[in-house]
Design an enzyme around this catalytic site. Structure first.
Site, mmCIF file in Angstrom:
data_model
loop_
_atom_site.group_PDB
_atom_site.id
_atom_site.type_symbol
_atom_site.label_atom_id
_atom_site.label_comp_id
_atom_site.label_asym_id
_atom_site.label_seq_id
_atom_site.Cartn_x
_atom_site.Cartn_y
_atom_site.Cartn_z
ATOM 1 N N GLU A 163 57.978 -10.062 1.825
ATOM 2 C CA GLU A 163 58.886 -8.636 1.588
ATOM 3 C C GLU A 163 60.187 -8.692 2.408
ATOM 4 O OE1 GLU A 163 56.577 -5.284 1.853
ATOM 5 O OE2 GLU A 163 55.000 -6.118 0.471
ATOM 6 N N GLU A 270 48.976 -10.793 -5.839
ATOM 7 C CA GLU A 270 48.540 -9.604 -5.433
ATOM 8 C C GLU A 270 48.390 -8.704 -6.681
ATOM 9 O OE1 GLU A 270 50.313 -7.582 -1.967
ATOM 10 O OE2 GLU A 270 50.815 -9.344 -1.150
HETATM 11 O O1 G3I Z 1 39.146 -0.092 7.704
HETATM 12 C C1 G3I Z 1 40.002 0.602 8.877
HETATM 13 C C2 G3I Z 1 39.185 1.749 9.426
HETATM 14 O O2 G3I Z 1 38.063 1.325 10.011
HETATM 15 C C3 G3I Z 1 40.110 2.492 10.588
HETATM 16 O O3 G3I Z 1 39.282 3.646 10.694
HETATM 17 C C4 G3I Z 1 41.274 2.880 9.639
HETATM 18 C C5 G3I Z 1 42.051 3.593 10.628
HETATM 19 O O4 G3I Z 1 42.652 2.636 11.557
HETATM 20 O O5 G3I Z 1 42.060 1.612 9.234
HETATM 21 C C6 G3I Z 1 41.155 0.829 8.216
HETATM 22 O O6 G3I Z 1 41.854 -0.116 7.672
HETATM 23 C C7 G3I Z 1 43.170 0.012 7.091
HETATM 24 C C8 G3I Z 1 42.914 -0.843 5.958
HETATM 25 O O7 G3I Z 1 43.905 -0.956 4.944
HETATM 26 C C9 G3I Z 1 41.478 -0.841 4.925
HETATM 27 O O8 G3I Z 1 41.735 0.261 4.304
HETATM 28 C C10 G3I Z 1 44.110 -0.115 7.644
HETATM 29 O O9 G3I Z 1 44.429 0.884 8.719
HETATM 30 C C11 G3I Z 1 45.511 -0.359 6.755
HETATM 31 O O10 G3I Z 1 46.772 -0.424 7.502
HETATM 32 C C12 G3I Z 1 45.209 -1.400 5.569
HETATM 33 O O11 G3I Z 1 46.260 -1.153 4.808
HETATM 34 C C13 G3I Z 1 46.563 -2.231 3.874
HETATM 35 C C14 G3I Z 1 48.112 -2.301 3.973
HETATM 36 O O12 G3I Z 1 48.200 -3.484 3.120
HETATM 37 C C15 G3I Z 1 48.486 -2.674 5.368
HETATM 38 O O13 G3I Z 1 48.215 -3.934 5.763
HETATM 39 C C16 G3I Z 1 45.880 -2.416 2.296
HETATM 40 O O14 G3I Z 1 44.503 -2.238 2.771
HETATM 41 C C17 G3I Z 1 46.583 -3.414 1.873
HETATM 42 O O15 G3I Z 1 46.148 -3.459 0.333
HETATM 43 C C18 G3I Z 1 47.989 -3.551 1.579
HETATM 44 O O16 G3I Z 1 48.300 -4.821 1.132
HETATM 45 C C19 G3I Z 1 49.755 -5.081 0.802
HETATM 46 C C20 G3I Z 1 50.064 -6.379 0.980
HETATM 47 O O17 G3I Z 1 49.763 -6.842 2.372
HETATM 48 C C21 G3I Z 1 51.476 -6.623 0.729
HETATM 49 N N1 G3I Z 1 51.907 -6.128 -0.481
HETATM 50 C C22 G3I Z 1 51.311 -4.600 -0.825
HETATM 51 C C23 G3I Z 1 50.081 -4.656 -0.432
HETATM 52 C C24 G3I Z 1 49.647 -3.156 -0.920
HETATM 53 O O18 G3I Z 1 50.461 -2.167 -0.095
#
Ligand code: G3I
Length: 356
Positions: A163, A270
């Site tokens: 991005e 994705e």
């Molecule tokens: O699982 C932990 C949980 O144990 C913890 O208590 C909580 C608070 O810290 O975090 C949880 O993890 C989260 C994870 O998703 C699983 O739900 C992370 O904080 C959170 O940052 C993470 O978000 C991900 C996001 O990217 C940021 O990394 C999303 O799953 C993921 O689908 C999203 O993917 C992005 C791609 O990388 C780039 N393109 C867009 C796409 C969608 O936003």
């Protein structure tokens, strides 16, 4: 397996640190779409079929079985990103990505690294870097070498820069990386460091909304040209393709075709089609699901139109609706090819009809 290390390299402190670390739309009901019977997607497609996964998914027996049956490569959804790996003190942790890598190895699946350099993720460790101990550029190098090097020979590729293009396509995003290492230079450095760390992995520039905002697509394409002209070791381009059911027909296909113009590998990286985000349409659920299936088919057909050597992989951002990131916006959204019970939906059949 090398010790995790830190931004500061493998100092005694980081060894201790890592030793300790080793010791850390439309209001809609659920889909009424009849499910279909399909052979496994990876058995139909003449290219790798990917899916995003989280380590926790692999401990759910029914989901793990679906992943192994349907996918040929895995993209860690978040646990190979800086937010997971780089602790505030600059030490690294790898338990979760190692678990995903081990699962991939044990089940004969590819591993696709996501993502090394992203404007959206910096770490206090970089923001507060002790530059008396290490330069910013060296810390950047240490991080990329530690992460890419750890999966050397296993990872089939990496989203090296994610991005980079501004939301409206007017230039590139500003980030800690661009501020500290240069708007363009930080990208070239990332690719160069990744190549050194694992010469066997294919290196990608990845972005989203390329099918939604033509200006953004054009800027992305110009960036690819500039990276190629600068000799950056880029092997492929990723189009995330997070779209909604009101996505204008033809734009996904146009995007994939335009991305193919450089002869590089193309990764639909994705893919999902949100019903809930389709605010432009006043359609009922059945009509939205027909739109969704048509977009699944469009993407598959366009991917198949690429020369076989350019079809890197078609990755869904999850397989089962229940695990979609979009559920956090609207729990009723059903963007993925399989329903909550892991049954293939009409969209999956429409996709399969184009690739088989
Ligand atoms: O699982 C932990 C949980 O144990 C913890 O208590 C909580 C608070 O810290 O975090 C949880 O993890 C989260 C994870 O998703 C699983 O739900 C992370 O904080 C959170 O940052 C993470 O978000 C991900 C996001 O990217 C940021 O990394 C999303 O799953 C993921 O689908 C999203 O993917 C992005 C791609 O990388 C780039 N393109 C867009 C796409 C969608 O936003």
């Amino acid at each position: 397996m090398s010790l995790p290390g830190s931004l500061y390299g493998l100092s005694r402190r980081s060894l201790l640190g890592s030793a300790l670390a080793l010791g850390a739309c439309q209001p809609a009901a659920q889909s009424q779409t009849p499910t279909v019977s399909l052979p496994p997607l990876k058995s139909i497609a003449p290219f790798p079929v990917g899916t995003a996964v989280q380590a926790v998914h692999l401990t759910d027996p029914s989901l793990a079985r679906l992943i192994v049956a349907q996918a040929s490569q895995l993209t860690p959804e978040w646990e190979m990103k800086m937010e997971y790996i780089v602790r505030d003190d600059g030490t690294f942790r790898f338990e979760a990505p190692d678990a995903i890598a081990a699962f991939a190895r044990a089940n004969g699946l590819g591993l696709f690294g996501h993502t090394l350099v992203w404007y959206a993720q910096t770490s206090p460790a970089f923001e507060r870097l002790d530059e008396g101990r290490v330069s910013f550029a060296q810390a950047y190098r240490n991080y990329i070498h530690a992460v890419v090097g750890r999966y050397r020979g296993q990872a089939v590729g990496w989203d090296v820069v994610n991005e980079a293009v501004a939301e409206d396509g007017e230039g590139w995003r500003d980030s800690l990386w661009s501020q500290r290492l240069g708007a363009f230079e930080h990208m070239v450095l990332a690719f160069q460091n990744a190549r050194e760390a694992d010469p066997s992995a294919r290196l990608f520039l990845n972005d989203y909304n390329l099918e939604w905002i033509p200006k953004k697509r054009a800027t992305f394409l110009r960036l690819v040209e500039r990276l190629l002209a600068a000799g950056a070791p880029i092997d492929g381009v990723g189009t995330q393709t997070h779209v909604a059911a009101d996505q204008a027909p033809g734009e996904i296909a146009r995007t994939i075709a335009e991305l193919g113009q450089f002869g590089l590998q193309v990764h639909v990286s994705e893919f999902d089609v949100s019903l809930s985000r389709a605010q432009g349409l006043r359609l009922n659920r059945a009509e939205l699901e027909r739109q969704q299936a048509a977009l699944y088919a469009e993407a598959a057909e366009a991917f198949m139109a690429l020369p076989p050597r350019q079809r890197f992989a078609f990755s869904f951002w999850g397989l089962r609706d229940s695990e979609s990131w979009l559920k956090r916006e609207d729990g009723r959204d059903t963007p993925l090819p399989f329903d909550d019970q892991g049954r293939p939906k009409a969209a999956a059949a429409a996709w399969a009809a184009q690739v088989g």
